[in-house]
Design a protein around this motif. Structure first.
Motif, mmCIF file in Angstrom:
data_model
loop_
_atom_site.group_PDB
_atom_site.id
_atom_site.type_symbol
_atom_site.label_atom_id
_atom_site.label_comp_id
_atom_site.label_asym_id
_atom_site.label_seq_id
_atom_site.Cartn_x
_atom_site.Cartn_y
_atom_site.Cartn_z
ATOM 1 N N THR A 1 0.774 -1.173 -0.075
ATOM 2 C CA THR A 1 -0.017 0.018 -0.021
ATOM 3 C C THR A 1 0.855 1.269 0.133
ATOM 4 O OG1 THR A 1 -1.625 1.476 0.971
ATOM 5 C CG2 THR A 1 -0.286 -0.036 2.591
ATOM 6 N N LEU A 2 0.451 2.139 -0.827
ATOM 7 C CA LEU A 2 1.134 3.426 -0.722
ATOM 8 C C LEU A 2 0.842 4.382 0.459
ATOM 9 C CD1 LEU A 2 0.986 4.282 -4.642
ATOM 10 C CD2 LEU A 2 3.152 4.119 -3.319
ATOM 11 N N VAL A 3 -0.388 4.192 1.141
ATOM 12 C CA VAL A 3 -0.729 4.642 2.054
ATOM 13 C C VAL A 3 -1.614 3.954 3.107
ATOM 14 C CG1 VAL A 3 -2.990 5.555 0.891
ATOM 15 C CG2 VAL A 3 -2.011 6.847 2.998
ATOM 16 N N GLY A 4 -1.070 3.633 4.227
ATOM 17 C CA GLY A 4 -1.492 3.155 5.339
ATOM 18 C C GLY A 4 -0.932 3.440 6.832
ATOM 19 N N ALA A 5 -1.743 3.144 7.838
ATOM 20 C CA ALA A 5 -0.885 3.219 9.040
ATOM 21 C C ALA A 5 0.137 2.184 9.156
ATOM 22 C CB ALA A 5 -1.902 3.016 10.186
ATOM 23 N N LEU A 6 1.234 3.036 9.863
ATOM 24 C CA LEU A 6 2.338 2.249 10.124
ATOM 25 C C LEU A 6 2.402 1.374 11.473
ATOM 26 C CD1 LEU A 6 4.999 5.108 9.105
ATOM 27 C CD2 LEU A 6 4.898 2.965 7.994
ATOM 28 N N GLN A 7 3.091 0.477 11.520
ATOM 29 C CA GLN A 7 3.036 -0.333 12.742
ATOM 30 C C GLN A 7 4.213 0.290 13.663
ATOM 31 O OE1 GLN A 7 3.449 -4.297 11.388
ATOM 32 N NE2 GLN A 7 1.566 -4.085 10.011
ATOM 33 N N GLY B 1 2.613 11.844 10.090
ATOM 34 C CA GLY B 1 1.524 11.351 10.711
ATOM 35 C C GLY B 1 1.476 9.938 11.046
ATOM 36 N N VAL B 2 0.396 9.254 10.995
ATOM 37 C CA VAL B 2 0.288 7.989 11.092
ATOM 38 C C VAL B 2 0.402 7.108 10.179
ATOM 39 C CG1 VAL B 2 -1.694 8.317 12.988
ATOM 40 C CG2 VAL B 2 -2.305 7.765 10.580
ATOM 41 N N THR B 3 0.358 7.971 8.744
ATOM 42 C CA THR B 3 0.790 7.059 7.820
ATOM 43 C C THR B 3 2.068 7.408 7.189
ATOM 44 O OG1 THR B 3 -0.171 8.828 6.299
ATOM 45 C CG2 THR B 3 -1.652 7.002 6.891
ATOM 46 N N GLY B 4 2.940 7.880 8.068
ATOM 47 C CA GLY B 4 4.105 8.353 7.742
ATOM 48 C C GLY B 4 4.244 9.951 7.468
ATOM 49 N N THR B 5 5.104 10.144 6.344
ATOM 50 C CA THR B 5 5.662 11.366 6.074
ATOM 51 C C THR B 5 4.762 11.890 4.735
ATOM 52 O OG1 THR B 5 7.652 11.299 6.842
ATOM 53 C CG2 THR B 5 7.372 13.069 5.427
ATOM 54 N N THR B 6 4.010 13.109 4.986
ATOM 55 C CA THR B 6 3.299 13.677 3.884
ATOM 56 C C THR B 6 4.226 14.809 3.513
ATOM 57 O OG1 THR B 6 1.116 12.969 4.919
ATOM 58 C CG2 THR B 6 1.040 14.624 3.093
ATOM 59 N N GLN C 1 4.471 0.726 1.368
ATOM 60 C CA GLN C 1 4.811 -0.379 2.626
ATOM 61 C C GLN C 1 4.265 -1.661 1.645
ATOM 62 O OE1 GLN C 1 2.254 0.188 6.207
ATOM 63 N NE2 GLN C 1 2.253 2.166 5.543
ATOM 64 N N PHE C 2 5.220 -2.564 2.050
ATOM 65 C CA PHE C 2 5.055 -4.031 1.525
ATOM 66 C C PHE C 2 4.596 -5.051 2.680
ATOM 67 C CE2 PHE C 2 7.113 -2.265 -2.092
ATOM 68 C CZ PHE C 2 6.424 -2.742 -3.074
ATOM 69 N N LEU C 3 3.631 -5.741 2.631
ATOM 70 C CA LEU C 3 3.174 -6.405 3.812
ATOM 71 C C LEU C 3 3.244 -7.928 3.320
ATOM 72 C CD1 LEU C 3 1.478 -3.512 4.169
ATOM 73 C CD2 LEU C 3 1.421 -4.211 6.330
ATOM 74 N N GLN C 4 2.973 -8.847 4.397
ATOM 75 C CA GLN C 4 2.914 -10.295 4.187
ATOM 76 C C GLN C 4 2.238 -10.811 5.163
ATOM 77 O OE1 GLN C 4 6.385 -12.663 4.358
ATOM 78 N NE2 GLN C 4 5.502 -14.002 2.638
ATOM 79 N N PRO D 1 -1.301 -8.560 9.427
ATOM 80 C CA PRO D 1 -0.037 -8.714 8.330
ATOM 81 C C PRO D 1 1.091 -8.139 8.831
ATOM 82 C CG PRO D 1 -1.467 -6.962 7.524
ATOM 83 C CD PRO D 1 -2.355 -7.419 8.775
ATOM 84 N N ALA D 2 2.189 -8.697 8.552
ATOM 85 C CA ALA D 2 3.548 -8.282 8.892
ATOM 86 C C ALA D 2 4.299 -7.072 7.778
ATOM 87 C CB ALA D 2 4.412 -9.564 9.181
ATOM 88 N N LEU D 3 4.585 -6.179 8.510
ATOM 89 C CA LEU D 3 5.229 -4.978 7.563
ATOM 90 C C LEU D 3 6.798 -5.544 7.320
ATOM 91 C CD1 LEU D 3 5.092 -2.310 6.214
ATOM 92 C CD2 LEU D 3 5.438 -1.204 8.454
ATOM 93 N N ILE D 4 6.813 -5.944 6.201
ATOM 94 C CA ILE D 4 8.376 -6.339 5.917
ATOM 95 C C ILE D 4 9.409 -5.503 4.999
ATOM 96 C CG2 ILE D 4 7.715 -8.624 5.808
ATOM 97 C CD1 ILE D 4 7.397 -8.726 2.822
ATOM 98 N N ALA D 5 8.679 -4.195 4.522
ATOM 99 C CA ALA D 5 9.421 -3.352 3.926
ATOM 100 C C ALA D 5 8.694 -1.824 3.968
ATOM 101 C CB ALA D 5 10.114 -3.573 2.519
ATOM 102 N N PRO D 6 9.156 -0.766 3.569
ATOM 103 C CA PRO D 6 10.472 -0.496 3.564
ATOM 104 C C PRO D 6 11.234 -0.071 4.785
ATOM 105 C CG PRO D 6 9.537 1.554 3.039
ATOM 106 C CD PRO D 6 8.537 0.399 3.448
ATOM 107 N N ALA D 7 12.642 -0.352 4.923
ATOM 108 C CA ALA D 7 13.355 0.086 6.127
ATOM 109 C C ALA D 7 13.213 1.512 6.178
ATOM 110 C CB ALA D 7 14.815 -0.172 6.021
ATOM 111 N N PRO D 8 13.230 2.409 7.295
ATOM 112 C CA PRO D 8 13.412 1.785 8.769
ATOM 113 C C PRO D 8 12.065 1.215 9.246
ATOM 114 C CG PRO D 8 13.270 4.066 8.943
ATOM 115 C CD PRO D 8 12.991 3.911 7.486
#
Lengths: 292, 449
Positions: free
Chosen positions: B313-319, B386-391, B417-420, B428-435
């Motif tokens: 997803t290009l936009v979603g709440a980060l974990q 914000g909750v989805t990272g940087t805007t 965000q890449f999730l599996q 789901p597990a957030l596997i990328a991107p770092a950090p």
């Protein structure tokens, strides 16, 4: 060989889904000359009632199916009382009821949205397991849907051909005024057919949602496909509708494999156009307006 | 400042900020970490009790996209409540209004936006997404001189705003365009190979899409750039919606098994059916899907066959700290099954707009172009975490930067965000991107070592 088996399995699955959706719609049109646009919403209602009675009330699946059929039959009676009956007394019944049932369908869909929320829900009524032919895995649930479609068709045929109620329905469909003069309670016939159609819709909705999941708008696509099947078969011809549904399902699966999925719906519509040109009354319909 | 009777409306928190802070839970206090604290500070001693500022949203609260539409509504509702608790915009509380866009055709979207302006006089429209051209509501917004933040995720927005920045100054897309999905996905695969986490069995990739701008643009972006990453598109199949029977498509895949199956069709129920039908006889392929797996219903329907599925997803709440605190607040308010990832979009959008309006000295009603241009200027120059990272908005295009495809600094772009799904009974597990990643990629169970 696996590909051929897969196409046949997918085609029969699609055909069975279309067939179960079509039976109730075709019955109402054939009997009452009424295109019930709320049929898709009744499928949805049936699916959700089954889900709710199993999940929230702990019903046995068989009881849940009966409960869903009864609720949808009651919904059919409500349609009769509040839409069909008043509009029968006015002119342009066919057009008016078409519009009215669109509105009723919308109300039912929105009630489902408010009651159960917007998220897709898996239908708990289903049979697990697979039949393996070659390398193709065919879910037992898909086979159940096909058997259900054929059983419903046989049951409706028996009702129409072998029972007193069926004779009254056929008489009304042929000539409403003449049937009335012969002592047939036409109003009662309409109520019976709509209740029966509602019950059939419930069973269809449960079967379809078991492989396509429950959503408040799930009835839209089966309704559209059922309408296409009805047009191809001849509006109001229940047996023809089931046969046409299965043939169209097979055609759709073959088109998806050979030409690509994007061509399958276009092919169905092209077929409808060709049928309407060649046989405007449908493949199984009769030139004269005598239905069932 | 006198208290007004209309503060008793349920969407306005009338209690004092002091009470809010003292009595508020830890989750509530978390709203004051980072930039919301800036809004709080700008409001000084003002309570949210001035004339309400109408803010609107037109989204699909009925029909097939209702699962997201209802979350968009929830997201804006929550943001307004929190912003009001922080003092609103310089003491003026936000009062949200909503219009339904059902199937989201341009004609419906435009009428809904116009109704928000005509009926409620909204100063801003803060949407989630409306499929359609993604370039229609901007016309209404431009004609009325208000602010519009949306998450349509379409390159159509960038092109439109770029074509006439003097007209479309008030329209912002809070996330990057969908075309970043394509290049981002190919780079993600490259990263898996580089890190030795996965090795392609062949160079074939099957791309499955549905008709529609969103799915088509992503699929085309993958197709156009695949060769640069050494991929050959072995199947490019458009499915019709709804797609409950995948047999013929799976037959093609099984006849010529690809190393990767990339599905850009996005409806969760259809994607779950794919998993159920793929699972019994899988090919040795990584399976990537678009969006649908982020909806909990996908896992509920597909169950164990969804384990191993990748999505982005290009936009979603980060974990992370901010994202999980938001998730907790959101689910406490709207229920455990509420989809906070969709709600996060207008939630962040509302904060970006409200904070910018406070910085600009207040928001403007329809027709007050001068004031709203000041708000837009603040939005353009803001970097909002914000909750989805940087805007952070791309100049002239008014769409968010994407990280890491567009910028290589995680503090300057919204994370792709890449999730599996690694255990279908859990999130789901957030596997990328770092950090931002919180887990490592796991080989799907159907792929033999």
């Amino acid at each position: 060989m696996d590909v051929l088996i897969q196409i046949i399995a997918s085609g029969l699955t699609l055909g069975a889904m279309y067939a179960v959706a079509t039976i109730g719609l075709s019955l109402v049109y054939g009997s009452l000359n009424m295109l019930n646009m709320a049929h898709g919403a009744l499928l949805t209602l049936g699916g959700y009632i089954c889900y709710a009675t199993i999940t929230h009330l702990g019903f046995h699946p068989a009881l849940a199916l009966i409960a869903a059929a009864l609720v949808c039959a009651a919904a059919g009676l409500v349609i009769y009382a509040f839409a069909t009956l008043p509009l029968l007394r006015a002119e342009n019944f066919e057009t008016n009821i078409f519009i009215a049932t669109i509105g009723i369908g919308s109300i039912i869909e929105n009630l489902m949205l408010k009651s159960f929320g917007p998220y897709p829900i898996p239908q708990p009524l289903g049979i697990s397991g697979q039949v393996v032919i070659g390398n193709v895995h065919i879910p037992v649930q898909n086979i159940l849907i096909l058997v259900t479609a054929l059983t419903l068709m046989a049951a409706v045929a028996f009702l129409l051909q072998k029972t007193r109620t069926g004779r009254a329905i056929r008489a009304t469909s042929m000539n409403r005024e003449a049937a009335q003069l012969m002592g047939v309670r036409v109003g009662q016939v309409y109520a019976q057919v709509l209740a029966l159609s509602g019950a059939l819709a419930a069973v269809s909705g449960i079967m379809i949602s078991s492989i396509a999941t429950l959503t408040p708008v799930m009835g839209g696509d089966p309704m559209l496909k059922a309408f296409i099947v009805c047009v191809v078969a001849g509006l109001g011809n229940v047996y023809g509708a089931v046969i046409a549904a299965i043939v169209l399902g097979l055609l759709e699966a073959a088109t998806q494999y050979v030409f690509g999925v994007r061509w399958s719906f276009a092919t169905l519509l092209l077929l409808v156009i060709l049928v309407l040109i060649w046989r405007p009354y449908g493949l199984f319909g009769r030139g004269q307006v005598v239905r069932l | 400042m006198k208290r007004k009777s209309d503060l008793s409306k349920p969407n306005v928190i009338a209690g004092s900020r002091r009470n809010f802070l003292i009595r508020g839970s830890a989750a509530t206090a978390a709203t004051l970490t980072g930039l919301p604290a800036m809004l709080f500070a700008m409001n000084k001693e003002a309570r949210a009790e001035g004339d309400p500022i109408p803010v609107g949203q037109c989204g699909p609260t009925t029909d097939f996209a209702a699962p997201d539409g209802i979350e968009f509504k929830n997201g804006l509702t929550l943001a307004c409540e929190e912003i009001n608790a922080l003092g609103g915009i310089l003491g003026r509380p936000l009062e949200p209004s909503f219009e339904d866009t059902a199937q989201m055709g341009d004609a419906t979207n435009v009428q809904a936006a116009q109704r928000l302006i005509d009926r409620y006089g909204v100063h801003a429209i803060i949407n989630g997404y409306n499929i359609g051209s993604g370039a229609a509501i901007q016309e209404v917004v431009a004609d009325n001189g208000i602010i519009y933040v949306h998450y349509d995720t379409t390159i159509g927005h960038n092109n439109l705003v770029k074509s006439n920045p003097e007209r479309y100054w008030g329209s912002f897309m809070g996330d990057p365009a969908e075309t970043f999905y394509g290049s981002g996905f190919l780079k993600f695969l490259q990263g898996l190979e580089t890190n030795g986490e996965w090795k392609r069995a062949n160079n074939k990739m099957a791309v499955i899409l549905s008709a529609g701008v969103y799915a088509s643009n992503i699929a085309n972006a993958v197709k156009e750039q695949a060769a640069q990453f050494g991929w050959e598109i072995s199947l490019f199949e458009t499915v019709s919606v709804p797609a409950s029977e995948w047999g013929p498509t799976l037959a093609k895949i099984r006849q010529d098994p690809p190393a990767v199956i990339c599905i850009t069709h996005f409806l969760p129920a259809d994607l779950a059916q794919f998993c159920l039908q793929f699972g019994p006889n899988p090919t040795q392929s990584l399976v990537y899907m678009q969006y649908g797996p982020s909806i909990p219903a996908f896992r509920d329907i597909g169950k164990e066959t969804t384990n191993g599925i990748l999505y982005a997803t290009l936009v979603g709440a980060l974990q992370d700290e901010i994202g999980t605190a938001f998730e907790k607040r959101y689910k406490e308010k709207f229920g455990a099954n509420a989809g906070h990832n969709s709600g996060a979009q207008p939630y962040d959008g509302a904060y970006v707009w409200a904070t910018s309006a406070a910085l600009a000295g207040g928001s403007g009603e329809p027709g007050n172009n001068d004031q709203n241009k000041k708000v837009a200027a603040r939005m353009s120059s803001m970097i909002w975490r914000g909750v989805t990272g940087t805007t952070r908005f791309v100049p002239i295009e008014n769409a968010a930067y994407s990280y890491p495809t567009q910028v290589n600094d995680s503090s300057l772009g919204m994370p792709h965000q890449f999730l599996q799904i690694q255990d279908y009974t859990k999130g789901p597990a957030l596997i990328a991107p770092a950090p931002y990643g919180t887990a490592k990629f796991v080989m799907p169970p159907w792929i033999k070592a």
